[in-house]
Design a protein around this motif. Structure first.
Motif, PDB file in Angstrom:
ATOM      1  N   GLY A  83      57.050  65.886  31.339  1.00 36.65           N
ATOM      2  CA  GLY A  83      55.693  66.539  31.756  1.00 36.65           C
ATOM      3  C   GLY A  83      54.791  65.587  32.155  1.00 36.65           C
ATOM      4  N   ALA A  84      53.519  66.173  32.786  1.00 33.79           N
ATOM      5  CA  ALA A  84      52.448  65.615  32.882  1.00 33.79           C
ATOM      6  C   ALA A  84      51.880  64.404  32.134  1.00 33.79           C
ATOM      7  CB  ALA A  84      51.261  66.489  33.451  1.00 33.79           C
ATOM      8  N   ASP A  85      52.078  64.933  30.884  1.00 34.32           N
ATOM      9  CA  ASP A  85      51.432  64.108  29.504  1.00 34.32           C
ATOM     10  C   ASP A  85      52.655  63.898  28.682  1.00 34.32           C
ATOM     11  OD1 ASP A  85      51.520  66.741  28.691  1.00 34.32           O
ATOM     12  OD2 ASP A  85      49.477  66.585  27.940  1.00 34.32           O
ATOM     13  N   LEU A  86      53.702  64.415  28.886  1.00 37.12           N
ATOM     14  CA  LEU A  86      54.809  64.160  27.912  1.00 37.12           C
ATOM     15  C   LEU A  86      55.871  63.193  28.277  1.00 37.12           C
ATOM     16  CD1 LEU A  86      55.626  68.045  27.447  1.00 37.12           C
ATOM     17  CD2 LEU A  86      54.406  66.399  25.849  1.00 37.12           C
ATOM     18  N   TRP A  87      56.429  62.349  27.526  1.00 41.60           N
ATOM     19  CA  TRP A  87      57.426  61.377  27.729  1.00 41.60           C
ATOM     20  C   TRP A  87      58.146  61.141  26.548  1.00 41.60           C
ATOM     21  CZ3 TRP A  87      58.643  57.724  31.541  1.00 41.60           C
ATOM     22  CH2 TRP A  87      57.723  57.697  32.714  1.00 41.60           C
ATOM     23  N   LEU A  88      59.598  61.011  26.729  1.00 47.57           N
ATOM     24  CA  LEU A  88      60.495  60.618  25.453  1.00 47.57           C
ATOM     25  C   LEU A  88      60.580  58.907  25.515  1.00 47.57           C
ATOM     26  CD1 LEU A  88      63.523  62.785  26.095  1.00 47.57           C
ATOM     27  CD2 LEU A  88      61.797  63.069  24.741  1.00 47.57           C
ATOM     28  N   ALA A  89      60.444  58.501  24.409  1.00 48.21           N
ATOM     29  CA  ALA A  89      60.171  57.081  24.198  1.00 48.21           C
ATOM     30  C   ALA A  89      61.169  56.586  23.059  1.00 48.21           C
ATOM     31  CB  ALA A  89      58.722  56.661  23.992  1.00 48.21           C
ATOM     32  N   PHE A  90      61.369  55.231  23.124  1.00 46.47           N
ATOM     33  CA  PHE A  90      61.898  54.408  21.963  1.00 46.47           C
ATOM     34  C   PHE A  90      60.712  53.891  21.252  1.00 46.47           C
ATOM     35  CE2 PHE A  90      65.311  54.264  25.085  1.00 46.47           C
ATOM     36  CZ  PHE A  90      66.263  55.252  24.685  1.00 46.47           C
ATOM     37  N   CYS A  91      60.672  54.168  19.898  1.00 42.45           N
ATOM     38  CA  CYS A  91      59.419  53.532  19.082  1.00 42.45           C
ATOM     39  C   CYS A  91      60.013  52.475  18.083  1.00 42.45           C
ATOM     40  CB  CYS A  91      58.442  54.553  18.590  1.00 42.45           C
ATOM     41  SG  CYS A  91      57.928  55.647  19.826  1.00 42.45           S
ATOM     42  N   ARG A 117      64.078  63.112  17.467  1.00 44.67           N
ATOM     43  CA  ARG A 117      65.214  63.534  17.613  1.00 44.67           C
ATOM     44  C   ARG A 117      66.349  62.578  16.916  1.00 44.67           C
ATOM     45  NH1 ARG A 117      64.665  65.470  24.010  1.00 44.67           N
ATOM     46  NH2 ARG A 117      62.733  66.727  23.681  1.00 44.67           N
ATOM     47  N   GLU A 118      67.483  63.307  16.768  1.00 43.88           N
ATOM     48  CA  GLU A 118      68.599  62.677  16.167  1.00 43.88           C
ATOM     49  C   GLU A 118      69.277  61.409  17.027  1.00 43.88           C
ATOM     50  OE1 GLU A 118      71.837  65.236  15.198  1.00 43.88           O
ATOM     51  OE2 GLU A 118      70.607  66.383  13.908  1.00 43.88           O
ATOM     52  N   SER A 119      69.021  61.660  18.092  1.00 43.18           N
ATOM     53  CA  SER A 119      69.229  60.333  19.109  1.00 43.18           C
ATOM     54  C   SER A 119      68.418  59.119  19.060  1.00 43.18           C
ATOM     55  CB  SER A 119      69.393  61.012  20.528  1.00 43.18           C
ATOM     56  OG  SER A 119      67.897  61.384  20.930  1.00 43.18           O
ATOM     57  N   GLY A 120      67.336  59.425  18.233  1.00 44.16           N
ATOM     58  CA  GLY A 120      66.285  58.440  18.211  1.00 44.16           C
ATOM     59  C   GLY A 120      65.177  58.431  18.889  1.00 44.16           C
ATOM     60  N   ASP A 121      65.093  59.328  20.094  1.00 46.65           N
ATOM     61  CA  ASP A 121      63.934  59.460  20.854  1.00 46.65           C
ATOM     62  C   ASP A 121      62.886  60.236  20.263  1.00 46.65           C
ATOM     63  OD1 ASP A 121      65.608  58.756  22.955  1.00 46.65           O
ATOM     64  OD2 ASP A 121      66.240  60.952  23.489  1.00 46.65           O
ATOM     65  N   VAL A 122      61.599  59.687  20.617  1.00 48.75           N
ATOM     66  CA  VAL A 122      60.335  60.297  19.996  1.00 48.75           C
ATOM     67  C   VAL A 122      59.785  60.950  21.256  1.00 48.75           C
ATOM     68  CG1 VAL A 122      58.097  59.812  18.928  1.00 48.75           C
ATOM     69  CG2 VAL A 122      60.338  58.365  18.143  1.00 48.75           C
ATOM     70  N   GLU A 123      59.398  62.098  21.095  1.00 43.76           N
ATOM     71  CA  GLU A 123      58.621  63.028  22.099  1.00 43.76           C
ATOM     72  C   GLU A 123      57.074  62.713  21.751  1.00 43.76           C
ATOM     73  OE1 GLU A 123      58.445  66.936  24.467  1.00 43.76           O
ATOM     74  OE2 GLU A 123      59.244  66.876  22.469  1.00 43.76           O
ATOM     75  N   ASP A 217      85.322  54.835  20.101  1.00 45.63           N
ATOM     76  CA  ASP A 217      86.227  55.614  21.331  1.00 45.63           C
ATOM     77  C   ASP A 217      85.078  56.059  22.283  1.00 45.63           C
ATOM     78  OD1 ASP A 217      87.060  57.767  23.074  1.00 45.63           O
ATOM     79  OD2 ASP A 217      88.631  58.270  21.320  1.00 45.63           O
ATOM     80  N   ILE A 218      85.197  55.653  23.752  1.00 43.36           N
ATOM     81  CA  ILE A 218      84.158  55.848  24.487  1.00 43.36           C
ATOM     82  C   ILE A 218      83.858  57.369  24.731  1.00 43.36           C
ATOM     83  CG2 ILE A 218      84.739  53.563  25.825  1.00 43.36           C
ATOM     84  CD1 ILE A 218      86.136  55.231  27.993  1.00 43.36           C
ATOM     85  N   ARG A 219      84.797  58.275  24.445  1.00 42.55           N
ATOM     86  CA  ARG A 219      84.565  59.723  24.696  1.00 42.55           C
ATOM     87  C   ARG A 219      83.353  59.986  23.963  1.00 42.55           C
ATOM     88  NH1 ARG A 219      90.694  61.739  23.981  1.00 42.55           N
ATOM     89  NH2 ARG A 219      90.262  60.392  22.252  1.00 42.55           N
ATOM     90  N   ASP A 220      83.171  59.397  22.757  1.00 45.90           N
ATOM     91  CA  ASP A 220      82.054  59.746  21.763  1.00 45.90           C
ATOM     92  C   ASP A 220      80.554  59.276  22.215  1.00 45.90           C
ATOM     93  OD1 ASP A 220      84.001  61.068  20.136  1.00 45.90           O
ATOM     94  OD2 ASP A 220      84.320  59.185  19.017  1.00 45.90           O
ATOM     95  N   HIS A 221      80.487  58.304  23.081  1.00 49.15           N
ATOM     96  CA  HIS A 221      79.110  57.907  23.526  1.00 49.15           C
ATOM     97  C   HIS A 221      78.356  59.080  24.295  1.00 49.15           C
ATOM     98  CE1 HIS A 221      76.106  55.101  24.787  1.00 49.15           C
ATOM     99  NE2 HIS A 221      76.170  55.424  25.853  1.00 49.15           N
ATOM    100  N   ARG A 222      77.126  59.168  23.942  1.00 48.69           N
ATOM    101  CA  ARG A 222      76.232  59.896  24.769  1.00 48.69           C
ATOM    102  C   ARG A 222      75.366  59.273  25.502  1.00 48.69           C
ATOM    103  NH1 ARG A 222      71.270  62.639  24.883  1.00 48.69           N
ATOM    104  NH2 ARG A 222      70.487  61.239  23.317  1.00 48.69           N
ATOM    105  N   MET A 223      75.138  59.707  26.807  1.00 50.98           N
ATOM    106  CA  MET A 223      74.210  59.128  27.807  1.00 50.98           C
ATOM    107  C   MET A 223      72.936  59.717  27.615  1.00 50.98           C
ATOM    108  SD  MET A 223      75.755  56.727  29.693  1.00 50.98           S
ATOM    109  CE  MET A 223      75.178  56.610  31.293  1.00 50.98           C
ATOM    110  N   HIS A 224      71.898  59.042  27.758  1.00 50.81           N
ATOM    111  CA  HIS A 224      70.516  59.434  28.033  1.00 50.81           C
ATOM    112  C   HIS A 224      70.483  60.006  29.628  1.00 50.81           C
ATOM    113  CE1 HIS A 224      69.577  57.733  24.213  1.00 50.81           C
ATOM    114  NE2 HIS A 224      68.496  58.130  24.440  1.00 50.81           N
ATOM    115  N   SER A 225      69.747  61.125  29.714  1.00 59.04           N
ATOM    116  CA  SER A 225      69.695  61.755  31.011  1.00 59.04           C
ATOM    117  C   SER A 225      68.608  60.987  31.841  1.00 59.04           C
ATOM    118  CB  SER A 225      69.296  63.068  30.933  1.00 59.04           C
ATOM    119  OG  SER A 225      67.978  63.292  30.560  1.00 59.04           O
ATOM    120  N   GLU A 226      68.495  61.036  33.069  1.00 59.48           N
ATOM    121  CA  GLU A 226      67.542  60.491  33.912  1.00 59.48           C
ATOM    122  C   GLU A 226      67.329  61.215  34.966  1.00 59.48           C
ATOM    123  OE1 GLU A 226      68.662  55.699  33.676  1.00 59.48           O
ATOM    124  OE2 GLU A 226      70.274  57.222  34.456  1.00 59.48           O
TER     125      GLU A 226
END
Length: 345
Positions: A83-91, A117-123, A217-226
């Motif tokens: 969003g205008a002032d919202l970002w996902l980040a790695f911290c 988030r469980e994925s490690g992202d910080v909003e 197993d590569i089927r278990d990998h989750r991609m970050h969206s862009e």
């Protein structure tokens, strides 16, 4: 398939810390039925006037910030605008952050932790948004060079220029679409003189592109969206090229991933705007792209899996073994390759 299937030994001295000068002097490995050692400036000779280059016009922003939560130093790498002032980040250190914490970067810039988030992202919600936030990032942020470009004392002044492609126009990426780094005004003029057209797409590359595959197993990998966008002029040019018997040449895996996300099963393409988290592995049937210009990627990475899907795993193992033995330079500031797609049944 297993992640280990995409592993290989890469000597550390093959990793490039600086780009070639001029950029189109970098080496190019043409990977078809045979391997041919060339230069990036030879690209016009490998293409046909009916072909269409599709490049990513994203521009890298200074997305790495250093701040404090109280007395604790916090390093933040933004990777996706929400969003205008919202970002996902790695911290770092992310585990010590709590929802509601405030990270102060400068007197005129701070951010509140909205979610972990469980994925490690910080909003993060920043104290300013829109153009004000972008201006603040340019004042206080630094270029988010990938970790394999060694800068023990911080980014060099030239990195601000070197880590942008000649196509860079639309701000929003936190990593460069590195296949575009090999183009120069002279190379573009030579492509024009040969009658090879080019059209843009936009994919704001995220820092998730640096993340290793940690599952077996590569089927278990989750991609970050862009986020990406394909305009009507580009969609129309692709349709016209295919109708005329020309080939679609993706400049970089980012362009390819966006095109393949937007393409219908019958190979048609409409304008597109939205997120993609497409994960391309061997067995994928390509719908749009015929040739791929791309740098040399990390072992066990999603990008090496993608090029193996495109050109064949055995062929890519042989190509990378040749590149290592021939002292090609790897990764973002390294050399490039032009891959021909393996025939699809």
């Amino acid at each position: 398939m297993r992640t280990a299937d995409f592993d290989f030994e890469l000597p550390p001295d093959r990793i490039a810390d600086q780009p070639a000068s001029p950029r189109d002097a970098s080496r190019l490995l043409h990977v078809g039925r045979t391997l041919a050692d060339m230069r990036a400036r030879d690209l016009p000779d490998l293409l046909d006037p009916r072909d269409l280059l599709v490049y990513n016009d994203t521009r890298v922003i200074p997305a790495r910030l250093t701040g404090r939560r109280g007395e604790v130093k916090v390093e933040v790498t933004l990777h996706k605008r929400e969003g205008a002032d919202l970002w996902l980040a790695f911290c770092k250190p992310g585990k010590r952050l709590r929802v509601g914490d405030t990270i102060a970067f400068a007197p005129d810039l701070s951010a509140q932790v909205l979610d972990k988030r469980e994925s490690g992202d910080v909003e993060l919600r920043f104290s300013v948004g829109g153009s004000e936030l972008m201006a603040a990032l340019h004042r206080h942020g630094v270029m988010p060079l990938p970790p394999y470009i060694r800068r023990p004392d911080g980014a060099l002044p030239d990195d601000d220029r070197n880590y942008q492609t000649v196509f860079a126009a639309r701000e929003g990426a936190v990593a460069a679409p590195t296949a575009g780094l090999h183009f120069t005004p002279d190379l573009l003029a030579r492509l024009d003189a040969r009658g090879i057209r080019r059209m843009p797409v936009t994919l704001h590359v995220g820092a998730g592109t640096f993340l290793p595959v940690k599952v077996d197993d590569i089927r278990d990998h989750r991609m970050h969206s862009e986020w990406g966008e394909i305009g009507p002029d580009t969609a129309r040019a692709i349709a016209d090229t295919r109708k005329a018997g020309g080939r679609i040449v993706a400049v970089g895996t980012t362009s390819l991933r966006l095109l393949e996300t937007a393409a219908a099963e019958d190979g048609t393409l409409a304008p597109f705007s939205g997120d993609t988290d497409i994960f391309i592995t061997p067995g994928y049937r390509f719908k749009i792209v015929d040739l791929l210009l791309t740098n040399f990627h990390l072992p066990r990475s999603t990008l090496f899996m993608l090029v193996s899907a495109f050109a064949g795993l055995d062929r890519m193992r042989a190509a990378y073994a040749h590149a290592i033995a021939s002292e090609y330079r790897f990764y973002s500031y390294g050399d490039t390759s032009l891959l021909e797609k393996v025939p699809q049944e």
